[in-house]
Design a protein around this motif. Sequence first.
Motif, PDB file in Angstrom:
ATOM      1  N   THR A   9       0.855  -1.183   0.000  1.00 56.91           N
ATOM      2  CA  THR A   9       0.000   0.000   0.000  1.00 56.91           C
ATOM      3  C   THR A   9       0.889   1.230   0.000  1.00 56.91           C
ATOM      4  O   THR A   9       2.018   1.182   0.494  1.00 56.91           O
ATOM      5  CB  THR A   9      -0.937   0.031   1.209  1.00 56.91           C
ATOM      6  OG1 THR A   9      -1.767   1.202   1.137  1.00 56.91           O
ATOM      7  CG2 THR A   9      -0.166   0.073   2.524  1.00 56.91           C
ATOM      8  N   TYR A  10       0.377   2.331  -0.552  1.00 59.64           N
ATOM      9  CA  TYR A  10       1.130   3.580  -0.577  1.00 59.64           C
ATOM     10  C   TYR A  10       0.728   4.532   0.544  1.00 59.64           C
ATOM     11  O   TYR A  10       1.403   5.529   0.753  1.00 59.64           O
ATOM     12  CB  TYR A  10       0.905   4.327  -1.900  1.00 59.64           C
ATOM     13  CG  TYR A  10       1.346   3.609  -3.146  1.00 59.64           C
ATOM     14  CD1 TYR A  10       2.137   2.460  -3.100  1.00 59.64           C
ATOM     15  CD2 TYR A  10       0.975   4.095  -4.388  1.00 59.64           C
ATOM     16  CE1 TYR A  10       2.532   1.827  -4.259  1.00 59.64           C
ATOM     17  CE2 TYR A  10       1.370   3.472  -5.558  1.00 59.64           C
ATOM     18  CZ  TYR A  10       2.144   2.324  -5.488  1.00 59.64           C
ATOM     19  OH  TYR A  10       2.535   1.696  -6.651  1.00 59.64           O
ATOM     20  N   ASP A  11      -0.370   4.235   1.236  1.00 63.42           N
ATOM     21  CA  ASP A  11      -0.848   5.198   2.226  1.00 63.42           C
ATOM     22  C   ASP A  11      -1.454   4.533   3.455  1.00 63.42           C
ATOM     23  O   ASP A  11      -0.921   4.639   4.543  1.00 63.42           O
ATOM     24  CB  ASP A  11      -1.855   6.181   1.598  1.00 63.42           C
ATOM     25  CG  ASP A  11      -2.828   5.491   0.654  1.00 63.42           C
ATOM     26  OD1 ASP A  11      -3.257   4.361   0.931  1.00 63.42           O
ATOM     27  OD2 ASP A  11      -3.165   6.114  -0.376  1.00 63.42           O
ATOM     28  N   SER A  12      -2.574   3.807   3.314  1.00 60.55           N
ATOM     29  CA  SER A  12      -3.298   3.266   4.463  1.00 60.55           C
ATOM     30  C   SER A  12      -3.178   1.754   4.527  1.00 60.55           C
ATOM     31  O   SER A  12      -3.084   1.083   3.495  1.00 60.55           O
ATOM     32  CB  SER A  12      -4.786   3.648   4.373  1.00 60.55           C
ATOM     33  OG  SER A  12      -4.946   5.048   4.320  1.00 60.55           O
ATOM     34  N   VAL A  13      -3.233   1.219   5.743  1.00 64.13           N
ATOM     35  CA  VAL A  13      -3.301  -0.233   5.883  1.00 64.13           C
ATOM     36  C   VAL A  13      -4.660  -0.723   5.416  1.00 64.13           C
ATOM     37  O   VAL A  13      -5.647   0.021   5.455  1.00 64.13           O
ATOM     38  CB  VAL A  13      -3.078  -0.685   7.349  1.00 64.13           C
ATOM     39  CG1 VAL A  13      -1.676  -0.404   7.804  1.00 64.13           C
ATOM     40  CG2 VAL A  13      -4.106  -0.063   8.274  1.00 64.13           C
ATOM     41  N   PRO A  14      -4.753  -1.970   4.940  1.00 62.42           N
ATOM     42  CA  PRO A  14      -6.075  -2.525   4.649  1.00 62.42           C
ATOM     43  C   PRO A  14      -6.980  -2.437   5.875  1.00 62.42           C
ATOM     44  O   PRO A  14      -6.511  -2.481   7.024  1.00 62.42           O
ATOM     45  CB  PRO A  14      -5.759  -3.981   4.283  1.00 62.42           C
ATOM     46  CG  PRO A  14      -4.349  -3.948   3.789  1.00 62.42           C
ATOM     47  CD  PRO A  14      -3.665  -2.905   4.624  1.00 62.42           C
ATOM     48  N   ASP A  61       5.844   4.915  -1.518  1.00 62.14           N
ATOM     49  CA  ASP A  61       5.782   5.574  -2.808  1.00 62.14           C
ATOM     50  C   ASP A  61       5.779   7.089  -2.614  1.00 62.14           C
ATOM     51  O   ASP A  61       6.178   7.595  -1.556  1.00 62.14           O
ATOM     52  CB  ASP A  61       4.552   5.095  -3.592  1.00 62.14           C
ATOM     53  CG  ASP A  61       4.699   5.280  -5.093  1.00 62.14           C
ATOM     54  OD1 ASP A  61       4.254   6.321  -5.601  1.00 62.14           O
ATOM     55  OD2 ASP A  61       5.263   4.377  -5.748  1.00 62.14           O
ATOM     56  N   GLU A  62       5.302   7.824  -3.590  1.00 58.68           N
ATOM     57  CA  GLU A  62       5.362   9.284  -3.567  1.00 58.68           C
ATOM     58  C   GLU A  62       4.694   9.917  -2.353  1.00 58.68           C
ATOM     59  O   GLU A  62       5.171  10.946  -1.866  1.00 58.68           O
ATOM     60  CB  GLU A  62       4.762   9.843  -4.859  1.00 58.68           C
ATOM     61  CG  GLU A  62       5.074  11.302  -5.100  1.00 58.68           C
ATOM     62  CD  GLU A  62       4.714  11.740  -6.506  1.00 58.68           C
ATOM     63  OE1 GLU A  62       5.062  12.877  -6.883  1.00 58.68           O
ATOM     64  OE2 GLU A  62       4.088  10.939  -7.243  1.00 58.68           O
ATOM     65  N   PRO A  63       3.601   9.344  -1.793  1.00 62.13           N
ATOM     66  CA  PRO A  63       3.027   9.934  -0.572  1.00 62.13           C
ATOM     67  C   PRO A  63       3.969   9.929   0.622  1.00 62.13           C
ATOM     68  O   PRO A  63       3.720  10.636   1.609  1.00 62.13           O
ATOM     69  CB  PRO A  63       1.794   9.064  -0.303  1.00 62.13           C
ATOM     70  CG  PRO A  63       1.410   8.531  -1.641  1.00 62.13           C
ATOM     71  CD  PRO A  63       2.723   8.292  -2.345  1.00 62.13           C
ATOM     72  N   GLY A  64       5.028   9.137   0.566  1.00 65.23           N
ATOM     73  CA  GLY A  64       6.026   9.153   1.629  1.00 65.23           C
ATOM     74  C   GLY A  64       5.651   8.305   2.824  1.00 65.23           C
ATOM     75  O   GLY A  64       4.757   7.461   2.754  1.00 65.23           O
ATOM     76  N   PRO A  65       6.337   8.533   3.944  1.00 62.10           N
ATOM     77  CA  PRO A  65       6.161   7.672   5.124  1.00 62.10           C
ATOM     78  C   PRO A  65       4.909   8.041   5.927  1.00 62.10           C
ATOM     79  O   PRO A  65       4.989   8.611   7.019  1.00 62.10           O
ATOM     80  CB  PRO A  65       7.438   7.924   5.919  1.00 62.10           C
ATOM     81  CG  PRO A  65       7.799   9.340   5.587  1.00 62.10           C
ATOM     82  CD  PRO A  65       7.402   9.547   4.150  1.00 62.10           C
ATOM     83  N   THR A  66       3.735   7.730   5.394  1.00 60.43           N
ATOM     84  CA  THR A  66       2.517   7.918   6.178  1.00 60.43           C
ATOM     85  C   THR A  66       2.591   7.033   7.417  1.00 60.43           C
ATOM     86  O   THR A  66       3.359   6.066   7.454  1.00 60.43           O
ATOM     87  CB  THR A  66       1.270   7.541   5.360  1.00 60.43           C
ATOM     88  OG1 THR A  66       1.274   6.118   5.156  1.00 60.43           O
ATOM     89  CG2 THR A  66       1.244   8.261   4.018  1.00 60.43           C
ATOM     90  N   GLY A 126      11.965   8.993  -7.591  1.00 61.88           N
ATOM     91  CA  GLY A 126      11.821  10.403  -7.927  1.00 61.88           C
ATOM     92  C   GLY A 126      11.564  11.296  -6.730  1.00 61.88           C
ATOM     93  O   GLY A 126      11.901  12.487  -6.736  1.00 61.88           O
ATOM     94  N   SER A 127      10.960  10.729  -5.670  1.00 65.94           N
ATOM     95  CA  SER A 127      10.714  11.494  -4.450  1.00 65.94           C
ATOM     96  C   SER A 127      11.688  11.123  -3.334  1.00 65.94           C
ATOM     97  O   SER A 127      11.526  11.563  -2.191  1.00 65.94           O
ATOM     98  CB  SER A 127       9.274  11.273  -3.968  1.00 65.94           C
ATOM     99  OG  SER A 127       9.035   9.897  -3.701  1.00 65.94           O
ATOM    100  N   GLY A 128      12.693  10.306  -3.664  1.00 65.67           N
ATOM    101  CA  GLY A 128      13.708   9.951  -2.668  1.00 65.67           C
ATOM    102  C   GLY A 128      13.225   9.035  -1.573  1.00 65.67           C
ATOM    103  O   GLY A 128      13.781   9.034  -0.472  1.00 65.67           O
TER     104      GLY A 128
END
Length: 319
Positions: free
Chosen positions: A100-105, A148-153, A181-183
């Motif tokens: 996932t890039y943001d939230s846990v299932p 991913d691009e959203p970073g360390p949520t 691209g976002s490091g």
Amino acid sequence: MPQVPTLHGPVESTELGRTYVHEHIFTLTADVQQNHPGEWGDEEERIADAAERLSALAAQGVRTVVDPTVIGLGRYIPRIQRVAERVPELNIVVATGVYTYDSVPAYFRYRGPAVGRPDPMVDMFTADITDGIGGTGVRAGMLKCAIDEPGPTPDVERIMRAVAAAHHRTGVPITVHTHPGSGSGLEAKRVLCDEEGVDPRRVVLGHSGDTTDTDHLSELAEAGFVLGMDRFGLNVETTFEARADTLVEMCRRGFAESMVLSQDASCYIDWIDPEVLPLMPQWNYLHIGEEVLPYVRERGVSEEQINTMLVDVPRRLWE
């Protein structure tokens, strides 16, 4: 030597041979497939097609693939077992983790830390590695997470820390979907290595080849990470030449011992309209052998460096 679990049983790390560390077999949206089976089509045809594609890969001399399909990507081991039975010459290593890039299932949202209890992900990942997945007896040989691009949520960090805990319990290597691209590889370093104590030599920073910033990649390689140059053929936001020239430059800089190669391909992926896939003709299991390796050889990458990236570095992940 250590043994690596595969669909055909445990294999000595020295027997893995030429290895692609990031190739899916089926990438699926589980709820859609369960409720709209017409999208999938005929099960037997899908199994036969996958076996044919993987047999062609084995005919190129590839002996092992790692399939990092986990929760969020439609992992279903009984189907993969049926494919593996038809391709005895190819080792398939499967993975455990959450993508996932943001939230846990939603399943995890009100379990574990949210209610003051230990995170169930750690035990789930560990059991997949030590006991087997879903009663199949097939043990996972890789841990998987993503940033991913959203970073360390907060949820992304939670999954990464659960993966680190399972790694410390089992010693299984980790692959991380990153967005160079976002490091985000540097954030993976902070969480997994600086704070959770994972040895970066046991971590593949997936999709590192999505950037041509060789200074950034050199920084990650010098920190000890394995760089996943693993999306050859997926030339939507970049080109074949950009990916291949980046690999050539990293080899010129002396980083062959810090890279692994793959295509991140699938026998079938339901994330993309089938009518769009013909627009990406190089995105398949055979692209590296047929096009990438000849191109980089012509530009100075040696057979020794190729063997290092395809045999030695993957083997060391489990050693």
